[in-house]
Enzyme design. Structure first.
Site, PDB file in Angstrom:
ATOM      1  CG  PHE A   1      33.890  13.473  -5.437  1.00 30.53           C
ATOM      2  CD1 PHE A   1      34.831  14.170  -5.806  1.00 30.53           C
ATOM      3  CD2 PHE A   1      33.749  12.265  -4.357  1.00 30.53           C
ATOM      4  CE1 PHE A   1      35.582  13.192  -6.954  1.00 30.53           C
ATOM      5  CE2 PHE A   1      34.893  11.346  -5.118  1.00 30.53           C
ATOM      6  CZ  PHE A   1      36.226  12.165  -6.561  1.00 30.53           C
ATOM      7  CG  ASP A   2      32.385  21.504  -3.080  1.00 35.46           C
ATOM      8  OD1 ASP A   2      31.819  21.845  -2.625  1.00 35.46           O
ATOM      9  OD2 ASP A   2      33.265  22.322  -4.330  1.00 35.46           O
TER      10      ASP A   2
END
Length: 215
Positions: free
Chosen positions: A7-8
């Site tokens: 995930f960013d």
């Protein structure tokens, strides 16, 4: 079959725009290049900070380094907490971890800040590894961050089992350069036009739609 999800952070897990744009505004003011319109500074959310300062303010690398120092003066004490997880994020992470996925964070933000933010919002326990850039400006590109996350998880030779989730073209293009698929979220800071042009595997409109992607 995906086994791990990267995930960013900004615009994907947390709504961090206020702290970032106000800290950029503070830095530009100290540089003698004031910007009153915070909306114009949303372009700083996601990309490597120094590169964006050079591009936005038309300055060289030396001046951009100074801009990053000014930015951190405000961000480190105030901006970092002008931030909140998107509604449904913790449920998403709980569900995915419960289904056996390996979760990680791969952000261009300095790792020190990423860890501090995740700890502050009690999200750290969901992630096997948390990777960001170095405070000295090293490892800022999304591809470099992804490569480091793969290395820490011993998954460098299992790239087809890893999915990147992010909200900007940098996430999509960085994932592709690293040999990963990417799902883009439309609720973050990337425009529909930039995400469509980057051609991710899929664009989802909400946290709920993202979770359904894994059904």
């Amino acid at each position: 079959m995906y086994k791990a999800i990267f995930f960013d952070l900004d615009g994907t897990l947390t709504e961090s725009g206020e702290g970032i744009t106000k800290s950029v505004q503070y830095a530009l003011e100290k540089l003698g290049k004031p910007e009153e319109d915070l909306d114009k500074l949303r372009v700083f959310i996601g990309p490597p900070l120094m590169e964006q300062f050079m591009k936005y303010a038309d300055i060289d690398e030396t001046e951009a380094r100074k801009a990053v120092e000014y930015y951190r003066e405000r961000y480190a004490v105030k901006g970092i907490f002008e931030n909140r997880p998107y509604d449904g994020v913790e449920n998403l992470l709980r569900e995915l971890k419960g289904r056996g996925y390996i979760l990680a964070v791969a952000s261009s933000k300095p790792e020190y800040y990423v860890t501090k933010i995740l700890d502050y919002f009690n999200l750290s326990s969901y992630f096997e590894v948390v990777v960001g850039s170095e405070m000295n400006g090293a490892r800022t590109s999304k591809t470099e961050v992804i490569e480091e996350a793969l290395k820490r998880l011993n998954m460098s030779d299992r790239r087809k089992e890893v999915l990147m989730v992010g909200d900007k073209e940098h996430d999509v293009l960085g994932a592709r350069a690293a040999g990963l698929d990417c799902v883009a979220v439309g609720y973050g800071y990337g425009t529909k036009e930039e995400l469509t042009a980057a051609q991710p595997l899929k664009i989802v409109a909400s946290i709920e739609e993202l979770l359904r992607f894994f059904d």
